[in-house]
Design an enzyme around this catalytic site. Sequence first.
Site, PDB file in Angstrom:
ATOM      1  N   HIS A 266      38.585  38.148  43.208  1.00  0.00           N
ATOM      2  CA  HIS A 266      37.389  38.679  43.883  1.00  0.00           C
ATOM      3  C   HIS A 266      36.937  39.941  43.130  1.00  0.00           C
ATOM      4  O   HIS A 266      36.658  39.882  41.950  1.00  0.00           O
ATOM      5  CB  HIS A 266      37.717  38.923  45.357  1.00  0.00           C
ATOM      6  CG  HIS A 266      36.559  39.265  46.247  1.00  0.00           C
ATOM      7  ND1 HIS A 266      35.248  39.121  45.904  1.00  0.00           N
ATOM      8  CD2 HIS A 266      36.542  39.758  47.518  1.00  0.00           C
ATOM      9  CE1 HIS A 266      34.467  39.495  46.904  1.00  0.00           C
ATOM     10  NE2 HIS A 266      35.225  39.907  47.903  1.00  0.00           N
ATOM     11  N   HIS A 307      32.060  30.769  40.208  1.00  0.00           N
ATOM     12  CA  HIS A 307      31.689  31.335  41.505  1.00  0.00           C
ATOM     13  C   HIS A 307      31.683  30.220  42.538  1.00  0.00           C
ATOM     14  O   HIS A 307      31.321  29.085  42.248  1.00  0.00           O
ATOM     15  CB  HIS A 307      30.277  31.958  41.434  1.00  0.00           C
ATOM     16  CG  HIS A 307      30.015  32.921  42.538  1.00  0.00           C
ATOM     17  ND1 HIS A 307      29.625  32.540  43.785  1.00  0.00           N
ATOM     18  CD2 HIS A 307      30.136  34.265  42.587  1.00  0.00           C
ATOM     19  CE1 HIS A 307      29.478  33.604  44.558  1.00  0.00           C
ATOM     20  NE2 HIS A 307      29.778  34.673  43.852  1.00  0.00           N
ATOM     21  N   ASP A 363      30.989  39.979  37.639  1.00  0.00           N
ATOM     22  CA  ASP A 363      32.071  40.810  37.087  1.00  0.00           C
ATOM     23  C   ASP A 363      32.214  40.715  35.583  1.00  0.00           C
ATOM     24  O   ASP A 363      32.990  41.463  34.985  1.00  0.00           O
ATOM     25  CB  ASP A 363      33.403  40.392  37.740  1.00  0.00           C
ATOM     26  CG  ASP A 363      33.424  40.758  39.211  1.00  0.00           C
ATOM     27  OD1 ASP A 363      33.572  39.850  40.052  1.00  0.00           O
ATOM     28  OD2 ASP A 363      33.239  41.955  39.513  1.00  0.00           O
TER      29      ASP A 363
HETATM   30  C1  SDX Z   1      33.277  37.818  43.034  1.00  0.00           C
HETATM   31  O1  SDX Z   1      32.094  35.040  46.986  1.00  0.00           O
HETATM   32  C2  SDX Z   1      31.411  35.933  46.381  1.00  0.00           C
HETATM   33  O2  SDX Z   1      30.252  36.063  46.561  1.00  0.00           O
HETATM   34  C3  SDX Z   1      32.187  36.870  45.459  1.00  0.00           C
HETATM   35  C4  SDX Z   1      31.378  37.860  44.670  1.00  0.00           C
HETATM   36  C5  SDX Z   1      30.742  38.885  45.575  1.00  0.00           C
HETATM   37  O3  SDX Z   1      29.716  39.453  45.174  1.00  0.00           O
HETATM   38  O4  SDX Z   1      31.351  39.200  46.637  1.00  0.00           O
HETATM   39  O5  SDX Z   1      30.360  37.182  43.952  1.00  0.00           O
HETATM   40  C6  SDX Z   1      32.240  38.652  43.696  1.00  0.00           C
HETATM   41  O6  SDX Z   1      34.372  37.754  43.532  1.00  0.00           O
HETATM   42  C7  SDX Z   1      32.906  37.028  41.805  1.00  0.00           C
HETATM   43  C8  SDX Z   1      34.078  36.133  41.280  1.00  0.00           C
HETATM   44  C9  SDX Z   1      35.050  37.023  40.483  1.00  0.00           C
HETATM   45  N1  SDX Z   1      36.248  36.269  40.159  1.00  0.00           N
HETATM   46  C10 SDX Z   1      36.501  35.852  38.898  1.00  0.00           C
HETATM   47  O7  SDX Z   1      35.720  35.987  37.958  1.00  0.00           O
HETATM   48  C11 SDX Z   1      37.864  35.200  38.720  1.00  0.00           C
HETATM   49  C12 SDX Z   1      37.709  33.920  37.888  1.00  0.00           C
HETATM   50  N2  SDX Z   1      36.903  32.964  38.676  1.00  0.00           N
HETATM   51  C13 SDX Z   1      37.634  32.153  39.572  1.00  0.00           C
HETATM   52  O8  SDX Z   1      38.954  32.226  39.789  1.00  0.00           O
HETATM   53  C14 SDX Z   1      36.811  31.189  40.403  1.00  0.00           C
HETATM   54  O9  SDX Z   1      35.757  30.738  39.671  1.00  0.00           O
HETATM   55  C15 SDX Z   1      36.354  31.736  41.732  1.00  0.00           C
HETATM   56  C16 SDX Z   1      37.474  32.288  42.515  1.00  0.00           C
HETATM   57  C17 SDX Z   1      35.322  32.779  41.528  1.00  0.00           C
HETATM   58  C18 SDX Z   1      35.732  30.575  42.522  1.00  0.00           C
HETATM   59  O10 SDX Z   1      36.727  29.690  42.767  1.00  0.00           O
HETATM   60  P1  SDX Z   1      36.473  28.315  43.583  1.00  0.00           P
HETATM   61  O11 SDX Z   1      35.072  28.195  44.004  1.00  0.00           O
HETATM   62  O12 SDX Z   1      37.525  28.205  44.607  1.00  0.00           O
HETATM   63  O13 SDX Z   1      36.640  27.273  42.445  1.00  0.00           O
HETATM   64  P2  SDX Z   1      37.990  26.570  42.123  1.00  0.00           P
HETATM   65  O14 SDX Z   1      39.078  27.593  42.023  1.00  0.00           O
HETATM   66  O15 SDX Z   1      38.156  25.436  43.058  1.00  0.00           O
HETATM   67  O16 SDX Z   1      37.696  26.007  40.638  1.00  0.00           O
HETATM   68  C19 SDX Z   1      37.021  24.776  40.459  1.00  0.00           C
HETATM   69  C20 SDX Z   1      37.489  24.291  39.101  1.00  0.00           C
HETATM   70  C21 SDX Z   1      39.009  24.277  38.965  1.00  0.00           C
HETATM   71  O17 SDX Z   1      39.329  23.329  37.958  1.00  0.00           O
HETATM   72  P3  SDX Z   1      39.931  21.884  38.426  1.00  0.00           P
HETATM   73  O18 SDX Z   1      41.046  22.175  39.410  1.00  0.00           O
HETATM   74  O19 SDX Z   1      38.739  21.203  39.074  1.00  0.00           O
HETATM   75  O20 SDX Z   1      40.386  21.273  37.136  1.00  0.00           O
HETATM   76  O21 SDX Z   1      37.044  25.209  38.093  1.00  0.00           O
HETATM   77  C22 SDX Z   1      38.170  25.837  37.470  1.00  0.00           C
HETATM   78  C23 SDX Z   1      39.351  25.634  38.405  1.00  0.00           C
HETATM   79  O22 SDX Z   1      40.563  25.616  37.670  1.00  0.00           O
HETATM   80  N3  SDX Z   1      37.819  27.237  37.343  1.00  0.00           N
HETATM   81  C24 SDX Z   1      38.033  27.965  36.256  1.00  0.00           C
HETATM   82  C25 SDX Z   1      37.492  29.205  36.535  1.00  0.00           C
HETATM   83  N4  SDX Z   1      36.981  29.216  37.776  1.00  0.00           N
HETATM   84  C26 SDX Z   1      37.187  27.986  38.271  1.00  0.00           C
HETATM   85  N5  SDX Z   1      38.637  27.641  35.070  1.00  0.00           N
HETATM   86  C27 SDX Z   1      38.671  28.654  34.164  1.00  0.00           C
HETATM   87  N6  SDX Z   1      38.168  29.872  34.357  1.00  0.00           N
HETATM   88  C28 SDX Z   1      37.567  30.192  35.529  1.00  0.00           C
HETATM   89  N7  SDX Z   1      37.068  31.397  35.704  1.00  0.00           N
END
Ligand code: SDX
Length: 428
Positions: A266, A307, A363
């Site tokens: 997050h 996201h 971010d």
């Molecule tokens: C913020 O909710 C909000 O609005 C948050 C925010 C706000 O203003 O409050 O926007 C702020 O928190 C932004 C996000 C910051 N976090 C990161 O950058 C961390 C990296 N990103 C993630 O871990 C991920 O993308 C999330 C947590 C942001 C979202 O996760 P989801 O929606 O639960 O997606 P998921 O984990 O189910 O991923 C779907 C697929 C998966 O692959 P498969 O299992 O389908 O093979 O996408 C992959 C994940 O492994 N994946 C990534 C990835 N993000 C998702 N693979 C590599 N790198 C990534 N960053």
Amino acid sequence: MENETLTVVDNRTGREYSLPIVDGAIRAPDLRQIAGPDGEGLVSFDPAYLNTASCRSAITYIDGDAGILRYRGYPIEQVAEQAGFLETAYLILEGELPTEDELQRWTDDVRRHTYVHTNIEEFMAGFRYDAHPMGMLLGAVGALSTFYPDAKHISDPENRYLQRVRLIAKLPTIAAFIFRHNRGLPYVLPRNDLGYIGNYVNMTFEIGGRHEPNPVLQRALEILFILHADHEQNCSTSAVRGVGSSHVDPFSAVSAGIAALYGPLHGGANEAVLNMLDVIGDVKNVPAFVEAVKDGSAGTRLMGFGHRVYKSYDPRATLIKQVADSVFAETGVDPKLKIALELERIALEDDYFVSRKLYPNVDFYSGLIYKAMGYPADYFTVLFALGRLPGWIAQWEEMLNDPEQKIARPRQLYTGSAERPYVPLDRR
Ligand code: SDX
């Protein structure tokens, strides 16, 4: 649309059920009329709330596919370009842009509450010199609740306004104290002749009674705060709403939001992005790192990408890239920017990321800007919290005023042992 319904046929009994569709949703309690496995009604199952609306809200609108973000109907691009942070906070909190008089009153109210009790300084002295800034913010804001026992009167709108002012006014002071604590520097007290951002920057960076403000960097920081000010039902806002639903005071509810924001998935992602760029080290290492992320061997995700809602470019990331240009024109370009740009270029062409609709989020670039401004990576999420604070407070108040809301208490699907008799210790 009047009388829209979903007809469900239970093929175990042949019975039909008509579930009302209201505002594009069915109410989960309507499932209870359908018999469940243990005689109780069906429940909906949605771990991490992937497709569950927890509330009605009028604060922020996001269209994840179109990359649209609006605060109370105003496009984020226009608010970021034309508004100030306290003006944006007022909009998010009150629902309307303030008149000149309203903004002046709000600004004066905040200006009069920037000091914190000196006991907070003693409280913070208890942290190790190298304590993580978010751990200190979490502790200090939670501690604020003990200085304002009147904050428990959450049903009194005037009391809620006073606590709102205290939070908006005092968090920058605490954040600056945290920055100084980590450096063993004496605290700089608030100056009420300075604006909101200028006062915070001065409390943070003043040395020997002096700090030459850079208006370009201060406006860039203000825009970053504006871009973070609310984001509907994200993890930390959901934490504030959930904890606040027990009718605890707002300082304690906000400290729950700080705890959630601390996490690397997050708000902690901006710190994780800088650490990731440090690990990559050089543009030539980017292709190998991307492959390692894809095959899972990197032990990390591409931080700053992806996201839950945005399945296209995060509109805030677009605006932050523009802010980066103005900041780097003042500070010089961070060599890590080249690594970030190459990561983005490769990821936006690579099917692993494209197929999963993973784009840069808020971010991805913010950390590079904060670093150029002189903040260390472990402090970036404190800056995120300063920006997000108006949204947390507005969402907390909206929850309290929502007649549909009550204490948050989800159901579960039990997967544990059936009943079994206790076994005395000497027979185990
Ligand atoms: C913020 O909710 C909000 O609005 C948050 C925010 C706000 O203003 O409050 O926007 C702020 O928190 C932004 C996000 C910051 N976090 C990161 O950058 C961390 C990296 N990103 C993630 O871990 C991920 O993308 C999330 C947590 C942001 C979202 O996760 P989801 O929606 O639960 O997606 P998921 O984990 O189910 O991923 C779907 C697929 C998966 O692959 P498969 O299992 O389908 O093979 O996408 C992959 C994940 O492994 N994946 C990534 C990835 N993000 C998702 N693979 C590599 N790198 C990534 N960053």
